[in-house]
Design a protein around this motif. Structure first.
Motif, PDB file in Angstrom:
ATOM      1  N   LYS A  84       0.849  -1.181   0.000  1.00  0.00           N
ATOM      2  CA  LYS A  84       0.000   0.000   0.000  1.00  0.00           C
ATOM      3  C   LYS A  84       0.889   1.236   0.000  1.00  0.00           C
ATOM      4  O   LYS A  84       1.728   1.411   0.882  1.00  0.00           O
ATOM      5  N   PHE A  85       0.726   2.082  -1.020  1.00  0.00           N
ATOM      6  CA  PHE A  85       1.475   3.321  -1.136  1.00  0.00           C
ATOM      7  C   PHE A  85       0.567   4.477  -0.728  1.00  0.00           C
ATOM      8  O   PHE A  85      -0.545   4.594  -1.236  1.00  0.00           O
ATOM      9  N   THR A  86       1.050   5.324   0.170  1.00  0.00           N
ATOM     10  CA  THR A  86       0.331   6.523   0.585  1.00  0.00           C
ATOM     11  C   THR A  86       1.232   7.714   0.355  1.00  0.00           C
ATOM     12  O   THR A  86       2.330   7.775   0.915  1.00  0.00           O
ATOM     13  N   ILE A  87       0.792   8.632  -0.482  1.00  0.00           N
ATOM     14  CA  ILE A  87       1.531   9.879  -0.685  1.00  0.00           C
ATOM     15  C   ILE A  87       0.768  10.962   0.053  1.00  0.00           C
ATOM     16  O   ILE A  87      -0.405  11.209  -0.225  1.00  0.00           O
ATOM     17  N   HIS A  88       1.454  11.602   1.002  1.00  0.00           N
ATOM     18  CA  HIS A  88       0.851  12.626   1.852  1.00  0.00           C
ATOM     19  C   HIS A  88       1.466  13.975   1.498  1.00  0.00           C
ATOM     20  O   HIS A  88       2.683  14.141   1.562  1.00  0.00           O
ATOM     21  N   ILE A  89       0.613  14.925   1.120  1.00  0.00           N
ATOM     22  CA  ILE A  89       1.036  16.304   0.872  1.00  0.00           C
ATOM     23  C   ILE A  89       0.273  17.167   1.855  1.00  0.00           C
ATOM     24  O   ILE A  89      -0.954  17.245   1.801  1.00  0.00           O
ATOM     25  N   GLU A  90       0.995  17.784   2.768  1.00  0.00           N
ATOM     26  CA  GLU A  90       0.390  18.545   3.864  1.00  0.00           C
ATOM     27  C   GLU A  90      -0.337  19.796   3.375  1.00  0.00           C
ATOM     28  O   GLU A  90      -1.438  20.086   3.809  1.00  0.00           O
ATOM     29  N   ASN A  91       0.294  20.554   2.479  1.00  0.00           N
ATOM     30  CA  ASN A  91      -0.280  21.807   2.009  1.00  0.00           C
ATOM     31  C   ASN A  91      -0.044  21.904   0.503  1.00  0.00           C
ATOM     32  O   ASN A  91       1.104  21.988   0.056  1.00  0.00           O
ATOM     33  N   LEU A  92      -1.109  21.907  -0.287  1.00  0.00           N
ATOM     34  CA  LEU A  92      -0.990  21.943  -1.737  1.00  0.00           C
ATOM     35  C   LEU A  92      -0.460  23.277  -2.253  1.00  0.00           C
ATOM     36  O   LEU A  92       0.060  23.344  -3.361  1.00  0.00           O
ATOM     37  N   LYS A  93      -0.582  24.331  -1.467  1.00  0.00           N
ATOM     38  CA  LYS A  93      -0.106  25.649  -1.911  1.00  0.00           C
ATOM     39  C   LYS A  93       1.357  25.883  -1.552  1.00  0.00           C
ATOM     40  O   LYS A  93       2.029  26.672  -2.194  1.00  0.00           O
ATOM     41  N   GLN A  94       1.851  25.214  -0.520  1.00  0.00           N
ATOM     42  CA  GLN A  94       3.241  25.361  -0.088  1.00  0.00           C
ATOM     43  C   GLN A  94       3.823  23.972   0.176  1.00  0.00           C
ATOM     44  O   GLN A  94       3.987  23.561   1.317  1.00  0.00           O
ATOM     45  N   MET A  95       4.161  23.256  -0.884  1.00  0.00           N
ATOM     46  CA  MET A  95       4.692  21.906  -0.739  1.00  0.00           C
ATOM     47  C   MET A  95       6.149  21.976  -0.297  1.00  0.00           C
ATOM     48  O   MET A  95       6.918  22.802  -0.790  1.00  0.00           O
ATOM     49  N   ASN A  96       6.523  21.118   0.659  1.00  0.00           N
ATOM     50  CA  ASN A  96       7.923  21.049   1.092  1.00  0.00           C
ATOM     51  C   ASN A  96       8.239  19.638   1.556  1.00  0.00           C
ATOM     52  O   ASN A  96       7.362  18.878   1.932  1.00  0.00           O
ATOM     53  N   GLU A  97       9.519  19.302   1.538  1.00  0.00           N
ATOM     54  CA  GLU A  97       9.903  17.928   1.859  1.00  0.00           C
ATOM     55  C   GLU A  97       9.969  17.657   3.353  1.00  0.00           C
ATOM     56  O   GLU A  97      10.211  16.524   3.760  1.00  0.00           O
ATOM     57  N   VAL A  98       9.737  18.662   4.184  1.00  0.00           N
ATOM     58  CA  VAL A  98       9.678  18.431   5.627  1.00  0.00           C
ATOM     59  C   VAL A  98       8.334  17.817   6.006  1.00  0.00           C
ATOM     60  O   VAL A  98       8.267  16.892   6.807  1.00  0.00           O
TER      61      VAL A  98
END
Length: 121
Positions: A84-98
């Protein structure tokens, strides 16, 4: 009162569908040496070392890739080869690798989490 609830529900659904129809997002996964292009209903895995190489893991079938939107971000879920792969993006307007990551969970329950670097394409 019913009219107000209807208007609120309609505006919520419209805002959610407008976010889902935005352009694609390209994410680099340095530890896996892969890139992934996230579109509305599919994810395309790309090997950056091979020019023009693309492997479509998930098709346009809505069951293959699921999306969960949060207040400002999203998660994409898909199953490939029993993982199972889950890609989590916290904020679509300010993407960052943290704050953004990919989580891979095996059938046995083993989890690996890698940071990802995403940008709107």
């Amino acid at each position: 009162m019913k009219t107000i609830m209807f208007i609120l529900a309609t505006s919520f659904l419209m805002s959610t569908s407008s976010r889902a129809s935005e352009g694609s997002i390209t994410c680099e996964i340095p530890r896996m040496e892969k890139n992934v292009v996230i579109e509305k209903a599919k994810m395309v895995w790309v090997d950056p070392d091979i020019q023009g190489a693309k492997r479509e893991v998930a098709s346009l079938d809505g069951q293959a890739v699921r999306t969960k939107f949060s207040h400002s971000g999203m998660e994409k879920f898909m199953m490939v080869d029993g993982k199972k792969f889950t890609i989590h993006i916290e904020n679509l307007k300010q993407m960052n690798e943290v704050d953004d990551y990919i989580l891979i969970r095996s059938k046995e329950g083993h989890e690996m989490t890698y940071p990802i670097s995403c940008q709107q394409s």
